[in-house]
Structure formats: structure tokens, C-alpha cells
Design an enzyme around this catalytic site. Structure first.
Site, PDB file in Angstrom:
ATOM      1  N   GLU A 192       0.880  -1.109  -0.073  1.00 54.73           N
ATOM      2  CA  GLU A 192      -0.023   0.044   0.033  1.00 54.73           C
ATOM      3  C   GLU A 192       0.935   1.242  -0.108  1.00 54.73           C
ATOM      4  OE1 GLU A 192      -2.942   0.119   3.092  1.00 54.73           O
ATOM      5  OE2 GLU A 192      -2.806   2.418   3.432  1.00 54.73           O
ATOM      6  N   GLU A 197      -2.118  11.447   3.733  1.00 55.92           N
ATOM      7  CA  GLU A 197      -3.010  11.032   4.799  1.00 55.92           C
ATOM      8  C   GLU A 197      -3.087  12.416   5.804  1.00 55.92           C
ATOM      9  OE1 GLU A 197      -4.057   6.764   6.005  1.00 55.92           O
ATOM     10  OE2 GLU A 197      -1.775   6.816   5.808  1.00 55.92           O
TER      11      GLU A 197
END
Length: 326
Positions: A192, A197
Site C-alpha cells: 500500500e 493522509e
């Protein structure tokens, strides 16, 4: 914030692996002076502190020389997102989403995903979703959207740039990230890549991370970085990734922020040699985003995306076209 890291040979390790050279992010990386670590040292921050790269804004263009645009969405057509480029991820609505997140991801619903004024809007809302209208609804009090690229929207290696403005407010958790396109690979074996974020209880703190079998948050071994971007929720910024055969370099507004280098051919440590697709979403609550609770006054909360652009080296594009024609 964090220790300064060596990037002096990154261009040789990564950019050269793609068969290109020149200015842009790659040129900037190669110019950063070595400090505190050898070029082969993995950028690793086990205690979650930032690995910070000090760099002056001296990049003429964010796109490395020898790369060309292969996919983009400029969000010029109002209405729902272009279905030839985007699809909706809704498969966990009925069971509940990972990380104890509290949102219901709606499909094809203008309240949660739409193009307006030249921007893609992904909006999280607090509302009562009647089960008759949404058969897969399982009692969530918040709605949102999770979009995935489709069609030609998966890639191996390249330069990715997403210009976006983020929501703030306690309980929001927007992300710009990548996952393997092969459907049968279980997380985190395929890797990933979290280009960006942001959690609302820490406004203006941007996180970049990778997760693999060996390095992931469930084991507390993920490779990650964070840094301050005070205007993240007030203005558009470019969130960037340079993905090469031997490195992942994360940047914001052309400034390198975090480097993950390949040190092993073991798939548990470097699975990043297979196609991945992009995801855009705004989650609500969860084990991370909800650590300080959820503030109802933060909603509706939306991430605005000006554009998504993907570039690849010209020689790599030619190789892929030849392979697909056989």
C-alpha cells in the site's frame, strides 16, 4: 522534527532504473547533500516521527524530464465523476469498513461525489440513510465516497500528482493512496502506498506511508513520515509520488518529504513492481481518524481535488505498448 536523511544517490538508484535522467523531482533529489546516513540506508521512522528533507524551492517543473502524461482527470464536466475513469468502492458497507471507520460509502450519489466549479468534491455528511434506499446500509450515521481509478487507471512506476484541498475537523480522515490492481492479493502482501493522509484532530499535519507484509501498522513496523503544512485545509497543494524500480519518493509542492528505498528483492519488503490503482476517499472516525472522537459540527466535510495526473517515462510507455500488442 526527525533526523535529516541521505538522498545523494537516490537518482542513481531510482531514476536511472527507469532509463531517464534530468531535472524535476529526480534532479532535485540528486542534488540534496548527504547528511547523517549512507545512500543505502533505509529511511525508517519506527517511532512515527518525521524523516524530513530540507530543500529549497529550486525545481523548475515537478515532472521529471523524459516523462509524459499517460492519464489525467481535470474535472471539467459537472455532475458525477467520469465513469470511464472512476468507479466506487462499496463492498464493505454492509459488514462495516476496516479500521472501525464509521462511514457508508455511497455509489453515484451527488451529495457525496460530484464535479463542480472544475473540482472533484468528495463530501462526508452526517445523515440518516434509510435502509430502503440503500440495501447495503448497516446503520452508519455518516455518508461519504471512495473512488478508484479504472479503465487504463492502473500503473507500474511513474510520477503521480494530485492537487487537492483537505477537510479539517475532528473525526475526518481524507486519503490519497494506491493499492494493487490484482484483486486476489490480500493486504498488505501487495503493498500500500499512502501518498497523503490527514487526520482532522491534527490539522495541517501531512502523513506519507507505505505498508507491506514486513512493514505495516498492524505490526507497528510501517515506514512513515509526517510534516507540517499549515494551509492544507485552506488552499490547494500538490501531493506527489515518484515511483521507480528502486524507490518511492513522496513530495508536496515539488519538495521531497519522504523516501523509501528498495533494499531487498523479498516481496515481503518490496512488492512494488506490479500495477496499482489510485484511491481518493474521506473516511470518518476509525482507529486513527477517530482517536479524539468525531465532532458533528465538522460536517459536511469535503476534499476538493483540482486534478489527478499520471506521468510515465517515454521508453516505459513504448515497452508497455509493445507488450500489450503481442
Amino acid at each position: 522534527m526527525g533526523r535529516r536523511v541521505s538522498l545523494s544517490l537516490v537518482a542513481g538508484l531510482g531514476i536511472a532504473g527507469l532509463g531517464i535522467a534530468g531535472p524535476g523531482i529526480g534532479g532535485l533529489v540528486s542534488s540534496v547533500a548527504a547528511q547523517d546516513a549512507s545512500p543505502a540506508t533505509q529511511v525508517s521512522v519506527a517511532d512515527q516521527e518525521a524523516a524530513t528533507i530540507d530543500a529549497q524551492p529550486r525545481v523548475e517543473t515537478s515532472v521529471p524530464a523524459g516523462f509524459e502524461l499517460v492519464w489525467s482527470d481535470e474535472f471539467d464536466a459537472p455532475g458525477l465523476p467520469d465513469p470511464t475513469k472512476w468507479k466506487y468502492d462499496t463492498f464493505r458497507n454492509e459488514k462495516g469498513w476496516f479500521n472501525n471507520e464509521k462511514q457508508y460509502y455511497a455509489e453515484g450519489r451527488l451529495e457525496n461525489s460530484r464535479v463542480e466549479n472544475g473540482n472533484l468534491i468528495i463530501e462526508a455528511r452526517q445523515e440518516d440513510l434509510a435502509p430502503g434506499r440503500f440495501p447495503d446500509w448497516s446503520g452508519q450515521e455518516y455518508s461519504s465516497a471512495r473512488l478508484l481509478t479504472q479503465g487504463l487507471g492502473d500503473w507500474t512506476f511513474g510520477f503521480f500528482e494530485i492537487r487537492a484541498k483537505l477537510p479539517c475537523g475532528t473525526g475526518t480522515w481524507p486519503a490519497i493512496w494506491m493499492l494493487p490492481s490484482e484483486p486476489d492479493i490480500e493486504w498488505p502482501a501487495g503493498g500500500e502506498i499512502d501518498i497523503m493522509e490527514h487526520v482532522g484532530f491534527e490539522p495541517g499535519i501531512i502523513h506519507h506511508s507505505i505498508h507491506t507484509t514486513a512493514f505495516n501498522f498492524s505490526r507497528g513496523t510501517q515506514k512513515t513520515s509526517k510534516h507540517e503544512l499549515p494551509t492544507a485545509c485552506d488552499a490547494m497543494h500538490k501531493y506527489q509520488l515518484l515511483w521507480a524500480p528502486n524507490m518511492l519518493l513522496f513530495a508536496v509542492d515539488d519538495q521531497p518529504k519522504f523516501l523509501f528505498q528498495k533494499e531487498s528483492d523479498k516481496k515481503t519488503r518490496w512488492p512494488f513492481d506490479k500495477p496499482q490503482h489510485l484511491l481518493l476517499n474521506v473516511a470518518v472516525g476509525g482507529t486513527w481518524g477517530g482517536q479524539k472522537g468525531i465532532d458533528p459540527s465538522a460536517f459536511p466535510a469535503r476534499m476538493e481535488v483540482d486534478y489527478v495526473r499520471v506521468f510515465q517515462p517515454t521508453n516505459l510507455i513504448g515497452q508497455q505498448e509493445q507488450a500489450s500488442s503481442k
